[in-house]
Design a protein around this motif. Structure first.
Motif, PDB file in Angstrom:
ATOM      1  N   LYS A   1      -3.463   0.905   8.579  1.00 53.19           N
ATOM      2  CA  LYS A   1      -3.720  -0.384   7.794  1.00 53.19           C
ATOM      3  C   LYS A   1      -2.201  -1.015   7.638  1.00 53.19           C
ATOM      4  O   LYS A   1      -1.162  -0.348   7.369  1.00 53.19           O
ATOM      5  CB  LYS A   1      -4.055  -0.092   6.310  1.00 53.19           C
TER       6      LYS A   1
ATOM      7  N   GLU B   1     -18.435   3.678  -0.896  1.00 54.37           N
ATOM      8  CA  GLU B   1     -17.441   2.746  -1.430  1.00 54.37           C
ATOM      9  C   GLU B   1     -17.894   2.394  -2.986  1.00 54.37           C
ATOM     10  O   GLU B   1     -18.835   1.845  -3.107  1.00 54.37           O
ATOM     11  CB  GLU B   1     -16.880   1.649  -0.747  1.00 54.37           C
TER      12      GLU B   1
ATOM     13  N   ASN C   1      -8.858   4.304  -3.368  1.00 53.00           N
ATOM     14  CA  ASN C   1      -8.026   3.566  -2.120  1.00 53.00           C
ATOM     15  C   ASN C   1      -7.188   2.685  -2.363  1.00 53.00           C
ATOM     16  O   ASN C   1      -6.116   2.724  -2.041  1.00 53.00           O
ATOM     17  CB  ASN C   1      -9.477   3.145  -1.531  1.00 53.00           C
ATOM     18  N   GLU C   2      -7.517   1.941  -3.613  1.00 48.75           N
ATOM     19  CA  GLU C   2      -6.499   0.565  -3.811  1.00 48.75           C
ATOM     20  C   GLU C   2      -6.698   0.070  -5.078  1.00 48.75           C
ATOM     21  O   GLU C   2      -7.937   0.190  -5.768  1.00 48.75           O
ATOM     22  CB  GLU C   2      -6.384  -0.263  -2.566  1.00 48.75           C
TER      23      GLU C   2
ATOM     24  N   LYS D   1       0.750  -1.281  -0.129  1.00 52.06           N
ATOM     25  CA  LYS D   1       0.240  -0.152   0.025  1.00 52.06           C
ATOM     26  C   LYS D   1       0.672   1.394  -0.092  1.00 52.06           C
ATOM     27  O   LYS D   1       0.426   2.380  -0.584  1.00 52.06           O
ATOM     28  CB  LYS D   1      -0.870  -0.017   1.283  1.00 52.06           C
TER      29      LYS D   1
ATOM     30  N   ILE E   1     -13.049   5.647  -2.543  1.00 50.00           N
ATOM     31  CA  ILE E   1     -13.829   6.062  -1.455  1.00 50.00           C
ATOM     32  C   ILE E   1     -14.339   7.398  -1.845  1.00 50.00           C
ATOM     33  O   ILE E   1     -13.611   8.330  -2.362  1.00 50.00           O
ATOM     34  CB  ILE E   1     -13.128   5.864  -0.123  1.00 50.00           C
TER      35      ILE E   1
ATOM     36  N   LYS F   1     -17.242  -9.074   2.959  1.00 49.02           N
ATOM     37  CA  LYS F   1     -16.874  -9.520   1.492  1.00 49.02           C
ATOM     38  C   LYS F   1     -17.274 -10.910   1.101  1.00 49.02           C
ATOM     39  O   LYS F   1     -17.658 -11.339  -0.023  1.00 49.02           O
ATOM     40  CB  LYS F   1     -15.466  -9.119   1.362  1.00 49.02           C
TER      41      LYS F   1
ATOM     42  N   LEU G   1     -15.623  -2.332   5.796  1.00 54.09           N
ATOM     43  CA  LEU G   1     -16.078  -3.344   4.939  1.00 54.09           C
ATOM     44  C   LEU G   1     -15.060  -4.417   5.111  1.00 54.09           C
ATOM     45  O   LEU G   1     -13.887  -4.587   5.092  1.00 54.09           O
ATOM     46  CB  LEU G   1     -15.957  -2.950   3.262  1.00 54.09           C
TER      47      LEU G   1
ATOM     48  N   GLU H   1      -4.030   6.865   7.587  1.00 58.07           N
ATOM     49  CA  GLU H   1      -4.806   7.811   6.659  1.00 58.07           C
ATOM     50  C   GLU H   1      -5.965   8.324   7.163  1.00 58.07           C
ATOM     51  O   GLU H   1      -6.591   7.984   8.418  1.00 58.07           O
ATOM     52  CB  GLU H   1      -5.323   6.729   5.660  1.00 58.07           C
ATOM     53  N   LYS H   2      -6.233   9.597   6.781  1.00 52.90           N
ATOM     54  CA  LYS H   2      -7.403  10.112   6.939  1.00 52.90           C
ATOM     55  C   LYS H   2      -8.766   9.274   6.989  1.00 52.90           C
ATOM     56  O   LYS H   2      -8.997   8.444   6.079  1.00 52.90           O
ATOM     57  CB  LYS H   2      -7.831  11.377   6.169  1.00 52.90           C
TER      58      LYS H   2
ATOM     59  N   GLY I   1      -4.416  -7.798   2.995  1.00 53.40           N
ATOM     60  CA  GLY I   1      -5.788  -7.384   2.478  1.00 53.40           C
ATOM     61  C   GLY I   1      -7.086  -7.834   2.947  1.00 53.40           C
ATOM     62  O   GLY I   1      -6.897  -8.131   4.545  1.00 53.40           O
ATOM     63  N   SER I   2      -8.042  -7.965   2.489  1.00 54.52           N
ATOM     64  CA  SER I   2      -9.403  -8.286   3.201  1.00 54.52           C
ATOM     65  C   SER I   2      -9.773  -7.675   4.639  1.00 54.52           C
ATOM     66  O   SER I   2     -10.066  -8.238   5.472  1.00 54.52           O
ATOM     67  CB  SER I   2      -9.114  -9.656   3.412  1.00 54.52           C
ATOM     68  N   SER I   3      -9.161  -6.362   4.815  1.00 54.85           N
ATOM     69  CA  SER I   3      -9.492  -5.684   6.026  1.00 54.85           C
ATOM     70  C   SER I   3      -8.669  -6.146   7.282  1.00 54.85           C
ATOM     71  O   SER I   3      -9.188  -5.770   8.355  1.00 54.85           O
ATOM     72  CB  SER I   3     -10.926  -5.678   6.307  1.00 54.85           C
TER      73      SER I   3
ATOM     74  N   VAL J   1     -12.681   8.503   6.314  1.00 51.56           N
ATOM     75  CA  VAL J   1     -13.952   9.132   5.937  1.00 51.56           C
ATOM     76  C   VAL J   1     -15.065   8.383   6.539  1.00 51.56           C
ATOM     77  O   VAL J   1     -15.256   7.348   6.786  1.00 51.56           O
ATOM     78  CB  VAL J   1     -13.950   9.047   4.536  1.00 51.56           C
TER      79      VAL J   1
HETATM   80  N1  LIG Z   1      -9.822   6.318   4.754  1.00 56.16           N
HETATM   81  C1  LIG Z   1     -10.797   5.345   5.062  1.00 56.16           C
HETATM   82  N2  LIG Z   1     -11.727   5.880   5.590  1.00 56.16           N
HETATM   83  C2  LIG Z   1     -12.760   5.254   5.741  1.00 56.16           C
HETATM   84  N3  LIG Z   1     -13.013   3.687   5.654  1.00 56.16           N
HETATM   85  C3  LIG Z   1     -11.995   2.979   4.924  1.00 56.16           C
HETATM   86  C4  LIG Z   1     -10.655   3.940   5.083  1.00 56.16           C
HETATM   87  N4  LIG Z   1      -9.995   3.285   4.348  1.00 56.16           N
HETATM   88  C5  LIG Z   1     -10.368   1.927   4.150  1.00 56.16           C
HETATM   89  N5  LIG Z   1     -11.525   1.927   4.775  1.00 56.16           N
HETATM   90  C6  LIG Z   1     -12.461   0.759   4.834  1.00 56.16           C
HETATM   91  O1  LIG Z   1     -11.815  -0.406   5.315  1.00 56.16           O
HETATM   92  C7  LIG Z   1     -11.851  -1.349   4.060  1.00 56.16           C
HETATM   93  C8  LIG Z   1     -10.628  -2.018   3.959  1.00 56.16           C
HETATM   94  O2  LIG Z   1      -9.621  -1.089   3.632  1.00 56.16           O
HETATM   95  P1  LIG Z   1      -8.663  -1.110   2.355  1.00 56.16           P
HETATM   96  O3  LIG Z   1      -7.851   0.017   2.081  1.00 56.16           O
HETATM   97  O4  LIG Z   1      -9.605  -1.518   1.162  1.00 56.16           O
HETATM   98  O5  LIG Z   1      -7.761  -2.467   2.862  1.00 56.16           O
HETATM   99  P2  LIG Z   1      -7.743  -4.139   2.313  1.00 56.16           P
HETATM  100  O6  LIG Z   1      -6.863  -4.395   1.488  1.00 56.16           O
HETATM  101  O7  LIG Z   1      -7.692  -4.780   3.510  1.00 56.16           O
HETATM  102  O8  LIG Z   1      -9.108  -4.369   1.369  1.00 56.16           O
HETATM  103  C9  LIG Z   1     -12.491  -0.558   3.096  1.00 56.16           C
HETATM  104  O9  LIG Z   1     -13.144  -1.297   2.050  1.00 56.16           O
HETATM  105  C10 LIG Z   1     -13.373   0.544   3.685  1.00 56.16           C
HETATM  106  O10 LIG Z   1     -14.595  -0.021   4.083  1.00 56.16           O
END
Ligand SMILES: Nc1ncnc2c1ncn2[C@@H]1O[C@H](COP(=O)(O)OP(=O)(O)O)[C@@H](O)[C@H]1O
Ligand SMILES: [Mg+2]
Length: 391
Positions: free
Chosen positions: A185, A229, A334-335, A139, A323, A261, A256, A221-222, A190-192, A224
């Protein structure tokens, strides 16, 4: 002549089971009139297996029992071809592999490792190359590249896990500049998994320490709070990327989660023992297609998907996740998911590309990019060693 397609699945990552679901969806979609399909299961210890049983998802409920019914195989190169062959049995039949179809997710399969192995074995493959896959997996590097490409992102910074305590004052300062709430993070998961929310300064150090159990690098990260999404898939190569429909992902928790998922049946968080109740993998997440966006937001999503795909050296089929801040309407990338769950087939279906057609496109593209690479001059026909004198 049918093309021999090896479908890779499994691997060492925590998305092992999800990968088996993606692969089984692909095994059903691949046209067996055109392709000789060879499923290749990468066990959690990296042993490779093939066998008829891999065509049925119900055979995966007990992975140890499954392996006993499969043939352990190896890959080897001979002349211009690479073959797959059972390890046991003197007369075991070797099959040439024309292309590797990658249904792998996460560590080992999506991060450039398998891609490097396939490069060495000289097998065309359907995903991004080593560089593109590796960038997408980290990331921090991904965000740095996106920044250089002028792709909009939320304010962020990163820290090394073993420097948190020594640098906590500095980290607190930067966190304050970005302003709470924040989200932390692990850079490479991945996968939260391992994600933490930080509402105030006093939570920062303990949450960083918690997240540090998962990775040596952490993204801060900031966050939201009123977020929407949306995801879009991009397919093809950097010269000609195509865009899918845009989905809006619905979630139950603040984040999420893995559960949202993949386990919409409501099992506990974490990979399920059985192949998850929702045997549809990523295709089972609840979503709205098309996403509810303004014309301007939709344009921003589409424009930045192409920028991100090209900038990140992507290839094959990827999913770019966004996002959207519900308060300001602003759209942030986001990614990238270099090998998305279910290969995002449900997004392509919406624009008239069914999963069989998607598989054809991925295979054609893999062969095309392989031929392109072969055209490049990589070595000169001289032998420096013939003139080399020792001493
Ligand atoms: N900056 C953010 N603000 C609010 N929610 C976030 C943010 N970053 C991630 N999330 C939430 O966390 C979830 C997983 O983050 P993500 O960056 O997609 O990592 P991963 O690689 O684990 O999927 C996102 O799908 C979202 O729901
Ligand atoms: Mg994600």
């Amino acid at each position: 002549m049918k093309l021999n397609v090896a479908v890779f699945m499994g691997g060492q990552s925590c998305e092992h089971e999800i990968s088996c679901i993606t692969a089984n969806q692909a095994l059903k979609a691949l046209d067996n009139e055109k392709y000789e399909i060879i499923p290749v299961y990468v066990a959690k210890n990296s042993d490779l297996y093939t066998g008829e049983k891999l065509f049925e998802l119900k055979n995966y409920y007990d992975l140890d029992a499954l392996c006993k019914d499969l043939d352990k195989v190896c890959l080897y190169k001979d002349g211009n071809k690479t073959y797959i062959r059972p390890i046991k049995g003197f007369f075991a039949k070797a099959q040439p592999i024309d292309v590797a179809f990658l249904a792998m997710h996460g560590t080992g399969g999506e991060d450039g490792s398998l891609q490097g192995f396939l490069e060495l074995m000289d097998i065309p493959y359907t995903s991004s190359n080593v560089l593109g896959s590796a960038i997408g997996q980290d990331k921090v590097i991904m965000k740095e590249v996106l920044e250089m490409e002028d792709v909009p992102q939320l304010p962020w910074f990163y820290v090394f896990s073993n420097e948190i305590e020594d640098n906590i004052r500095e980290i607190e300062e930067t966190a304050k500049e970005i302003s709470y709430p924040l989200i932390i993070k692990p850079a490479n998961l991945g996968s939260s998994i391992g994600i933490e929310i930080v509402h105030k300064k006093s939570e920062l150090l303990p949450k960083l320490k918690e997240c540090a159990r998962y990775d040596s690098k952490l993204v801060i990260e900031k966050m939201v709070t009123n977020l929407k999404e949306v995801n879009i898939s991009v397919m093809g190569n950097v010269y000609d990327p195509k865009l899918s429909a845009i989905e809006e992902v619905m979630k139950n928790d603040e984040l999420l989660s893995f559960k949202d998922k993949y386990e919409s049946g409501g099992a506990k968080k974490g990979p399920a023992k059985k192949v998850p109740g929702a045997s549809k993998g990523m295709a089972s997440t609840s979503r709205k297609i098309p996403a509810r966006l303004t014309k301007k937001q939709e344009e921003t999503v589409r424009e930045n998907a192409v920028k991100a795909f090209r900038g990140l050296n992507a290839n094959g089929v990827v999913r770019i996740d966004y996002i959207i801040d519900g308060d300001t309407g602003k759209v942030y990338v986001n990614e990238i998911n270099s090998i998305p769950g279910s290969l995002a087939f449900y997004l392509w279906k919406e624009v008239g590309v069914d999963f069989s057609k998607e598989c054809d496109i991925l295979i054609d593209n893999a062969l095309k990019m392989y031929r392109e690479k072969k055209k490049m001059t990589r070595s000169f026909d001289t032998n420096i060693l013939s003139n080399y004198k020792e001493g």
